[in-house]
Enzyme design. Structure first.
Site, short mmCIF file in Angstrom:
data_model
loop_
_atom_site.label_atom_id
_atom_site.label_comp_id
_atom_site.label_asym_id
_atom_site.label_seq_id
_atom_site.Cartn_x
_atom_site.Cartn_y
_atom_site.Cartn_z
N VAL A 146 0.84 -1.20 0.00
CA VAL A 146 0.00 0.00 0.00
C VAL A 146 0.88 1.26 0.00
O VAL A 146 0.60 2.22 -0.71
CB VAL A 146 -0.99 0.01 1.19
CG1 VAL A 146 -1.82 1.29 1.22
CG2 VAL A 146 -1.91 -1.21 1.13
N CYS A 147 1.96 1.25 0.76
CA CYS A 147 2.87 2.40 0.81
C CYS A 147 3.51 2.64 -0.56
O CYS A 147 3.63 3.78 -1.01
CB CYS A 147 3.95 2.18 1.86
SG CYS A 147 3.31 2.01 3.53
N ASP A 148 3.90 1.57 -1.22
CA ASP A 148 4.46 1.63 -2.56
C ASP A 148 3.44 2.26 -3.51
O ASP A 148 3.74 3.22 -4.23
CB ASP A 148 4.82 0.20 -3.00
CG ASP A 148 5.36 0.10 -4.41
OD1 ASP A 148 4.59 0.38 -5.38
OD2 ASP A 148 6.53 -0.28 -4.57
#
EC number: 1.11.1.24
Length: 172
Positions: A64-66
Site C-alpha cells: 500500500v505504501c508503494d
C-alpha cells in the site's frame, strides 16, 4: 510527553496507539526536521510559499505504501512548481533513495523520520507499538495552515487520493 490516542487506529483490526495531537483543518502545520539523507535535514521552511501534500506511510517496502507513493509521484507532475509532494516514513534515507531509484520515482520528496520521530510526535502519527508513522495525509497551504487532514483508521487501507488531490487543486 506527547498525548497518547487510543481507539482511533488499527493494524489488521488490532488496536494501535498513536502518539501526539490530532491535528485539524485550520491548525498551523507543526515545524519538523526530517532527514533527506543521513546528514541533510529538511524542515517545513524549505517548502515556503508552496502548497504541500504530505503523504505519511509506515514503510516504503510494503504494497500500500508503494502504491500510495507511486500515485502521488504521478500526480505531482500535474501541479508544477506551485506544490510540493512530500512522502514521510521512518525508513532510512538510503532505503528511500534505493526504492525511488528502482521505482523511477522522482517527483516526490522523500523524507525520513527515523532519527527522533519528531514529525510523528508533532503530527500525531507515531505508532507507539511499532515505532512507525501511521498512514495519513496532510494538505498544507502556502501559509502553513492545514487545509485537509486524513488519518487513515486502518493501517493497511489506502487514503482517499481523490479528496487529498482535490484539496491541493483548490489551493492552486
Amino acid at each position: 510527553m506527547s498525548a497518547e490516542r487510543t481507539g482511533v487506529a488499527t493494524l489488521k483490526g488490532n488496536p494501535i496507539t498513536l502518539i501526539g495531537p490530532e491535528l485539524k483543518v485550520g491548525d498551523k502545520a507543526p515545524e519538523f526536521q526530517l532527514n533527506k539523507s543521513l546528514v541533510d535535514v529538511v524542515g517545513l521552511e524549505q517548502f515556503a510559499g508552496k502548497v504541500k501534500l504530505i503523504s505519511v506511510i509506515p514503510s516504503i517496502d510494503t504494497g500500500v505504501c508503494d502504491a500510495q507513493t507511486r500515485r502521488f509521484n504521478e500526480e505531482a507532475s500535474k501541479f508544477g512548481e506551485q506544490a510540493a509532494m512530500i512522502t514521510v516514513s521512518v525508513d532510512l534515507p538510503m532505503a528511500q533513495a534505493r526504492w525511488c531509484g528502482a521505482a523511477g520515482v522522482d517527483n516526490v520528496v522523500m523524507l525520513s523520520d527515523y532519527k527522533d520521530n519528531n514529525f510523528g510526535k508533532s503530527y500525531g502519527v507515531l505508532i507507539k507499538e511499532l515505532h512507525l508513522d501511521m498512514r495519513s495525509i496532510f494538505v498544507v497551504d502556502a501559509d502553513n495552515t492545514i487545509r485537509y487532514v486524513e488519518y487513515v483508521s486502518e493501517m493497511t487501507e489506502h487514503p482517499n487520493y481523490e479528496q487529498a488531490l482535490a484539496a491541493v487543486k483548490a489551493l492552486l
